[in-house]
Scaffold this active site. Structure first.
Site, PDB file in Angstrom:
ATOM      1  N   HIS A 244      -3.607  -5.222   1.218  1.00  0.00           N
ATOM      2  CA  HIS A 244      -3.470  -5.563   2.632  1.00  0.00           C
ATOM      3  C   HIS A 244      -4.009  -6.973   2.860  1.00  0.00           C
ATOM      4  CE1 HIS A 244      -2.355  -1.584   4.068  1.00  0.00           C
ATOM      5  NE2 HIS A 244      -3.353  -1.045   3.391  1.00  0.00           N
TER       6      HIS A 244
ATOM      7  N   CYS B 281       0.827  -1.201   0.000  1.00  0.00           N
ATOM      8  CA  CYS B 281       0.000   0.000   0.000  1.00  0.00           C
ATOM      9  C   CYS B 281       0.867   1.258   0.000  1.00  0.00           C
ATOM     10  CB  CYS B 281      -0.980  -0.022   1.171  1.00  0.00           C
ATOM     11  SG  CYS B 281      -2.334   1.159   0.982  1.00  0.00           S
TER      12      CYS B 281
END
Length: 505
Positions: free
Chosen positions: A438, A336
């Site tokens: 994630h 991310c």
């Protein structure tokens, strides 16, 4: 049908065990045949997740929903504050990012926000048999009481009894409890039904006199003393548990090690819990600049302020260390915000992370990122070659590849065909890779694939706990630990005083 009763878990401070107690109560009530749900009016954390509807909420309430075996819903955490600076945060309201505000600006909206939280709680109380409410920080911060919408104002709205939790490991447990009561007005002291003392080390019988002293000096019962445990793995809510990590010297023993750089605005640090459970592997969070050559891989985690954390990596000297590690064929993974950090540039034309402008990246992957609204929040299914996994995306902006190859193929987003079928980037040499995904290590096959790429395919991950099924076992272990040391019947009596019409406890 009458509204469901509520019970509140408040603390004498931050990280004293409120989330763990709330998680345990949700599983215990479920085991007693109750339809139970978690609730926290306002959560301040960069550790968040995505609901089945594609909305964002605090990770702690997602964990508690898992303990209750129900899908997470933003009614369980209607307000999420994600710190971006020391004085400002992104406001996520009912699952959607609505503003970046300073604390002063946020306080001017408290009446509206409190009403939003009350309506969310009302909806939960109409759908469930009991709601387990969690407080925030200390419930007795006298300088913040006028602005508080999480602790006693919410307990008063729900007419909920309060269990006050203290952490004996910090020391001063008697002052924690008595001092908290002393800071509260009489009507709020009366709302506290009793105490739980958390994180006791040693022979618990040695605290019998302490329990008697607390009860004699407060007039309130101690529901239980929870011993320190190491056999249960529950995701932590707050990154305070990884603050100020020490310098480590890997490679001197027989176990390989992976490092996670503890950047200032780290988010979703629980992504790496499954790695820490891999047998024969050490996982370290590191913050002080150090030599990286002894690590099998280095991970750059999520960030809530990519541009700030980029400058921090440069000014501290981490950028030079990472470049040297990459030049010596080190393996680097970005997740991310870490994906954005590894690229050539981060453009911020709208000033989402401060003054509009461009920040030079680490230059370790051929990608460029443009920060922009709206925020991407998806539950995703992806493929890494012939291995499939699930995860979730939470990020502002788009990252474009100008070289390398995509890392993953996106198969579905929020249960539908994906808008973009590619995710991430892998360098031509295959040693540096990054993704927006994630939770990728929740899939054991993905963990095995990554370990193989960094030369650790020999490690056995066959029975490594990972994913929802493994977490469910941990909630049962937590509930058993709790019931062994806490007077659960006394707590159940607190919610029996006004049970819903169709509930049998």
């Amino acid at each position: 049908m009458s509204e469901a009763p509520c019970i509140a878990a408040f603390g004498t401070g931050s990280d004293v065990g409120k989330s763990v107690v709330a998680t345990a109560l949700n599983r215990i009530f479920l085991n007693r045949g109750l339809r139970t749900a978690p609730f926290k009016a306002q959560n301040m954390s960069n550790n968040s997740g995505v609901t089945p509807e594609g909305l964002e909420m605090g990770r702690a309430q997602i964990v508690q929903a898992e303990a209750a075996r129900i899908p997470p819903h933003v009614d369980m955490n209607p307000i999420l504050l994600k710190p971006t600076t020391d004085v400002g945060c992104q406001v996520v309201l009912m699952g959607e990012a609505v503003a970046n505000q300073t604390a002063v600006e946020y306080h001017t909206r408290k009446a509206h926000l409190f009403d939003t939280a009350c309506r969310a709680l009302d909806r939960l109380r109409s759908r469930f048999d009991v709601v387990v409410m969690e407080g925030a920080g200390s419930c007795a911060e006298v300088n913040l009481m006028a602005h508080d919408i999480v602790n006693f104002p919410m307990a008063e709205y729900a007419d909920a009894p309060v269990i006050l939790i203290a952490d004996i490991h910090r020391g001063g447990v008697f002052a924690q409890l008595v001092g908290t009561l002393a800071c509260l007005p009489p009507e709020r002291r009366d709302r506290i039904a009793g105490f739980i003392v958390n994180r006791f080390r040693g022979d618990i019988r040695l605290f019998d006199d302490g329990v008697k002293w607390i009860e004699a000096n407060t007039g309130k019962p101690v529901f239980g003393v929870l011993p320190w445990y190491t056999h249960i793995a529950i995701e932590a809510e707050d990154s305070v548990i990884i603050e100020s990590p020490p310098t480590v010297l890997p490679g001197r023993g027989t176990r390989p090690a992976v490092a996670v750089i503890r950047i200032p605005h780290i988010s979703n640090f629980t992504d790496f819990d499954p790695l820490s459970a891999v047998k024969g592997l050490d996982l370290f969070f590191i913050e002080k600049v150090q030599d990286l050559s002894g690590f099998a891989a280095v991970i750059l985690p999520g960030s809530k302020n990519t541009r700030f954390d980029l400058e921090w990596l440069k000014t501290t000297g981490w950028s030079r260390r990472l470049a040297a590690y990459a030049e010596k064929d080190g393996h680097i993974l970005g997740i991310c915000g870490g994906y954005q950090l590894l690229g050539n540039r981060v453009y911020d034309p709208q000033g989402l992370e401060g003054v509009p402008g461009t920040t030079e990246g680490l230059g370790l992957l051929p990608v460029e990122t443009t920060l922009m609204a709206p925020k991407t929040t998806t539950l995703s299914r992806f493929a890494w070659g012939d291995v499939q996994g699930t995860g979730y995306e939470i990020h502002m902006g788009r990252t474009d590849r100008i070289g390398g190859a995509p890392l993953f193929t996106i198969l579905a987003q929020n249960g539908a065909a994906p808008a973009n079928t590619e995710d991430g980037c892998i360098s031509d040499g295959g040693r540096i890779m990054a993704t927006y995904m994630h939770g990728l290590f929740d899939t054991p096959a993905v963990t095995r694939r990554w370990l193989d790429t960094i030369g650790l395919g020999r490690l056995d991950t066959g029975d490594t706990p990972a994913g929802p099924a493994a977490r469910d076992r941990e909630y049962d272990r937590l509930a058993e630990h709790f019931e062994n040391h806490v007077d659960t019947e006394a707590i159940l009596r607190l919610i029996r005083r006004s049970p819903p019409g169709n509930t049998a406890v």
